[in-house]
Design a protein around this motif. Structure first.
Motif, mmCIF file in Angstrom:
data_model
loop_
_atom_site.group_PDB
_atom_site.id
_atom_site.type_symbol
_atom_site.label_atom_id
_atom_site.label_comp_id
_atom_site.label_asym_id
_atom_site.label_seq_id
_atom_site.Cartn_x
_atom_site.Cartn_y
_atom_site.Cartn_z
ATOM 1 N N LYS A 244 51.593 -17.704 -18.022
ATOM 2 C CA LYS A 244 50.427 -17.364 -17.413
ATOM 3 C C LYS A 244 50.966 -16.172 -16.598
ATOM 4 O O LYS A 244 51.981 -16.230 -16.022
ATOM 5 C CB LYS A 244 50.147 -18.524 -16.451
ATOM 6 C CG LYS A 244 48.918 -18.341 -15.431
ATOM 7 C CD LYS A 244 48.541 -19.384 -14.779
ATOM 8 C CE LYS A 244 47.223 -19.276 -13.867
ATOM 9 N NZ LYS A 244 46.838 -20.138 -12.912
ATOM 10 N N LYS A 245 50.254 -15.242 -16.649
ATOM 11 C CA LYS A 245 50.383 -13.953 -15.985
ATOM 12 C C LYS A 245 49.556 -14.218 -14.447
ATOM 13 O O LYS A 245 48.526 -14.351 -14.317
ATOM 14 C CB LYS A 245 49.790 -12.660 -16.525
ATOM 15 C CG LYS A 245 50.354 -11.968 -17.491
ATOM 16 C CD LYS A 245 49.935 -10.761 -17.787
ATOM 17 C CE LYS A 245 50.583 -10.262 -19.031
ATOM 18 N NZ LYS A 245 49.740 -8.948 -19.541
ATOM 19 N N GLU A 246 50.520 -13.570 -13.425
ATOM 20 C CA GLU A 246 49.775 -13.458 -11.954
ATOM 21 C C GLU A 246 50.607 -12.375 -11.422
ATOM 22 O O GLU A 246 51.590 -12.483 -11.170
ATOM 23 C CB GLU A 246 50.409 -14.859 -11.484
ATOM 24 C CG GLU A 246 49.673 -15.118 -10.175
ATOM 25 C CD GLU A 246 50.035 -16.343 -9.476
ATOM 26 O OE1 GLU A 246 49.188 -16.988 -9.185
ATOM 27 O OE2 GLU A 246 51.074 -16.620 -9.241
ATOM 28 N N GLU A 247 49.710 -11.140 -11.708
ATOM 29 C CA GLU A 247 50.013 -10.114 -11.287
ATOM 30 C C GLU A 247 51.249 -9.707 -12.126
ATOM 31 O O GLU A 247 51.388 -9.627 -13.108
ATOM 32 C CB GLU A 247 50.194 -9.736 -9.677
ATOM 33 C CG GLU A 247 48.799 -9.822 -9.119
ATOM 34 C CD GLU A 247 48.648 -9.659 -7.814
ATOM 35 O OE1 GLU A 247 49.803 -9.402 -6.829
ATOM 36 O OE2 GLU A 247 47.474 -9.557 -7.062
#
Ligand code: SF4
Ligand code: SF4
Length: 104
Positions: free
Chosen positions: A74-77
């Motif tokens: 999961k990408k978060e910034e």
């Protein structure tokens, strides 16, 4: 290695089809992503990193996570949260800041 695409989660955005270096993913019936030739997947994880809804998991071998384990990301910034789901359901999460990827 190969991937698993969760048809319930897939929203048909097509991002995974654009990033796969082997052009192995297509948008099929019901606007869901499908892998065309799973035996040609070399596990680069680009598709899973690009998917906005975490619909793609990479199957893991017995040496990483246990046979039947899956890897989600999961990408978060700038952060990448790598989640290993082991065959017995236990999870291990490793977070990497991509701005500091040269450190790794
Ligand atoms: S893991 Fe890499 S090679 Fe395999 S389907 Fe995804 S983008 Fe393509
Ligand atoms: S990136 Fe994810 S949501 Fe978009 S088509 Fe691929 S699997 Fe479906």
């Amino acid at each position: 290695m190969s991937i698993e695409i969760n048809k319930e989660k897939c929203v048909g955005c097509g991002r995974c089809t654009e990033v796969c270096p082997g052009s192995l993913i297509k948008i099929g019936e019901n606007s869901n992503a499908e892998i065309k030739e799973p035996q040609r997947c070399w596990g680069c994880v680009s598709c899973a990193k690009e998917c906005p809804v975490q619909a793609i998991a990479l199957f893991l071998g017995k040496d990483i996570g246990g046979l039947g384990g899956r890897l989600f990301v999961k990408k978060e910034e700038s952060l990448l949260h790598w989640t290993i789901v082991k065959p017995d359901g236990r999870k291990e999460i490793i977070t990497v800041d991509s701005r500091e990827s040269n450190k790794y």
